[in-house]
Write an enzyme that holds these catalytic residues in place. Sequence first.
Site, PDB file in Angstrom:
ATOM      1  N   LYS A 274       0.843  -1.189   0.000  1.00 21.72           N
ATOM      2  CA  LYS A 274       0.000   0.000   0.000  1.00 21.72           C
ATOM      3  C   LYS A 274       0.884   1.246   0.000  1.00 21.72           C
ATOM      4  O   LYS A 274       1.982   1.235   0.548  1.00 21.72           O
ATOM      5  CB  LYS A 274      -0.870   0.024   1.268  1.00 21.72           C
ATOM      6  CG  LYS A 274      -1.998  -0.985   1.264  1.00 21.72           C
ATOM      7  CD  LYS A 274      -2.868  -0.838   2.486  1.00 21.72           C
ATOM      8  CE  LYS A 274      -3.983  -1.868   2.510  1.00 21.72           C
ATOM      9  NZ  LYS A 274      -4.961  -1.721   1.406  1.00 21.72           N
ATOM     10  N   ARG A 348     -10.241 -11.568   1.075  1.00 20.65           N
ATOM     11  CA  ARG A 348     -11.058 -12.604   0.434  1.00 20.65           C
ATOM     12  C   ARG A 348     -10.413 -13.976   0.573  1.00 20.65           C
ATOM     13  O   ARG A 348     -11.093 -14.996   0.576  1.00 20.65           O
ATOM     14  CB  ARG A 348     -11.303 -12.229  -1.041  1.00 20.65           C
ATOM     15  CG  ARG A 348     -10.060 -12.187  -1.892  1.00 20.65           C
ATOM     16  CD  ARG A 348     -10.261 -11.385  -3.171  1.00 20.65           C
ATOM     17  NE  ARG A 348     -10.333  -9.939  -2.902  1.00 20.65           N
ATOM     18  CZ  ARG A 348     -10.556  -9.022  -3.827  1.00 20.65           C
ATOM     19  NH1 ARG A 348     -10.759  -9.359  -5.087  1.00 20.65           N
ATOM     20  NH2 ARG A 348     -10.586  -7.743  -3.499  1.00 20.65           N
TER      21      ARG A 348
HETATM   22  N1  BES Z   1      -8.157  -3.808   3.840  1.00 22.09           N
HETATM   23  C1  BES Z   1      -8.281  -3.389   2.502  1.00 22.09           C
HETATM   24  C2  BES Z   1      -9.582  -2.645   2.213  1.00 22.09           C
HETATM   25  C3  BES Z   1      -9.791  -1.335   2.919  1.00 22.09           C
HETATM   26  C4  BES Z   1      -9.548  -0.155   2.254  1.00 22.09           C
HETATM   27  C5  BES Z   1     -10.274  -1.287   4.199  1.00 22.09           C
HETATM   28  C6  BES Z   1      -9.765   1.061   2.908  1.00 22.09           C
HETATM   29  C7  BES Z   1     -10.478  -0.085   4.849  1.00 22.09           C
HETATM   30  C8  BES Z   1     -10.240   1.088   4.202  1.00 22.09           C
HETATM   31  C9  BES Z   1      -8.237  -4.604   1.560  1.00 22.09           C
HETATM   32  O1  BES Z   1      -7.495  -5.675   1.997  1.00 22.09           O
HETATM   33  C10 BES Z   1      -7.633  -4.118   0.275  1.00 22.09           C
HETATM   34  O2  BES Z   1      -6.507  -3.709   0.298  1.00 22.09           O
HETATM   35  N2  BES Z   1      -8.395  -4.158  -0.812  1.00 22.09           N
HETATM   36  C11 BES Z   1      -7.945  -3.727  -2.073  1.00 22.09           C
HETATM   37  C12 BES Z   1      -8.396  -4.737  -3.088  1.00 22.09           C
HETATM   38  C13 BES Z   1      -7.757  -4.566  -4.420  1.00 22.09           C
HETATM   39  C14 BES Z   1      -6.299  -4.936  -4.328  1.00 22.09           C
HETATM   40  C15 BES Z   1      -8.440  -5.457  -5.417  1.00 22.09           C
HETATM   41  C16 BES Z   1      -8.536  -2.366  -2.369  1.00 22.09           C
HETATM   42  O3  BES Z   1      -9.664  -2.108  -1.953  1.00 22.09           O
HETATM   43  O4  BES Z   1      -7.866  -1.552  -2.988  1.00 22.09           O
HETATM   44 ZN    ZN Z   2      -5.423  -5.588   1.515  1.00 25.29          ZN
END
Ligand code: BES
Ligand code: ZN
Length: 497
Positions: A274, A348
């Site tokens: 991230k 997931r």
């Molecule tokens: N934990 C995150 C989602 C999230 C984003 C929670 C903002 C709380 C606030 C999740 O694991 C994630 O990183 N999802 C990605 C998925 C993508 C890689 C397909 C996302 O939402 O960008």
């Molecule tokens: Zn994630």
Amino acid sequence: MELKVQQDALNLEAEILVVGLSRHPENTKGWSEFSERFNGKLEEWTKQELSFDLNASTTYPTLSGSIPRVLFVGLNDRKKLTEDDVRTAFGQVGKELLKKKIKHAAVYLDSFQNDSISAEDAAYLAAEGIGMGTYRFDDYKTSSNEADVQLESLTLLTQEDADEVQASAFIGQVFGQSVNEARSLVNMPGNLLTATALADYAQELGETYGFETDILGKAELEELGMGAILAVNQGSVEEPRLIVLKYKATDSFDNPLALVGKGITFDTGGYSLKPKDGIVGMKGDMGGAAAVLGAMKIIGELQPEKNVVAVIASTDNMVSGNAFKPDDVITSLSGKTIEILNTDAEGRLVLADSVTYAKQMGATHIIDVATLTGGVIVALGNDKTGALTNDEGFFETFMEAALETGEFVWRLPLTERDKKRIRKSDVADLNNSPGRDGHMIFGGGFVGEFAENTPWIHLDIAGTSHAASPHDLGPQGGTGAMVRTLAMMVEKMAEEQ
Ligand code: BES
Ligand code: ZN
Ligand code: ZN
């Protein structure tokens, strides 16, 4: 907080009395007797420039020793008042009591009633709303919280049946307290709330309420073949945990509902790292787990006639020489293989194995809850939980539960074309990241591949689990989203069978 119900207005004692202020206060049950309590002054005050606006609050000194202050909360036209309005009003009251450092408060309950809101309803909403409104996280400042005053007692003044009002208030209090515990879990930092610590919390909850508790460690996950959870945990120095709590309404444990929670204690994104701004706050990536544990606390307290199994997969998602990587292919507990396209789509993966585990435990209905995608925030904002389902009837019941708790849930579609994209891979059965377009649907839809034909609801609380600023029912931080609705759903399913 001690809850008391009292019918006698004349002998009421409290630091502050909360009164709902509507356009015609004299129509309130017991108003004249009550007004007498203040030598008829109440009438006079309500004619002053107090605001009737919904949630506007005005504090009035009474010059009376036993009730030195009255807190008027605007209810506007009481006839039009909804349960949601009353819950919100009490949430605001809670915040006001906290600010004023009140220890002993009283509520003139009947001033919050109308044709559709009974005294019992108002009692439930008062205990729940004030419970949530007075929440404060015990943080780690060395200047300590010790000086902060907590509400110690709440007296409900009513002319209605005291036992029924008391019973109903108790339920509201349980709901509020359970939400607050979930909030605290979300607010805890990842170095302190590890998977092991979360499991310890669950173990304690299990002991308190007599749940059959199973905590599986890394070796057991390996033995079972939970390759998806293990892949996410691969880069971590912290052991993963699979937390299983069984609430047995019947010994035979027929037809349990499974509540499945995402318990990522910190999400760096892994090798699909991230950005530095997106990583802050990822201690809250166990909001789904917190929601499930909060609901289990309510279930433990209120003992509904419905079997429930909670399944929570917990680990952090880290980078290291051992971590899983894009292009890896992993084998899940179900036997389905998964091509990793994005290590940040880890939720997931842990949910997939948890859902399969729940099915192996005999779950006939599954609800998974997770801070799964940023996509749900783009689609619905920060104040709505996104949902997917494969079962209309099951979802209809769930929406009734959400309506009762006032938690906003909105369903998105999951089409055959979406499923095709989840199943598209040159090397495996599924891929974990089909694309950024509509990716809330792909995230939840991926979990649905493991629910298969079992009636299933997916709840994406990435937006709702955390509040960036103070809101109607509490402060900035963890919100305890879906705690109440999950518990209410269990109540509804208990009634239905
Ligand atoms: N934990 C995150 C989602 C999230 C984003 C929670 C903002 C709380 C606030 C999740 O694991 C994630 O990183 N999802 C990605 C998925 C993508 C890689 C397909 C996302 O939402 O960008
Ligand atoms: Zn994630
Ligand atoms: Zn995550």
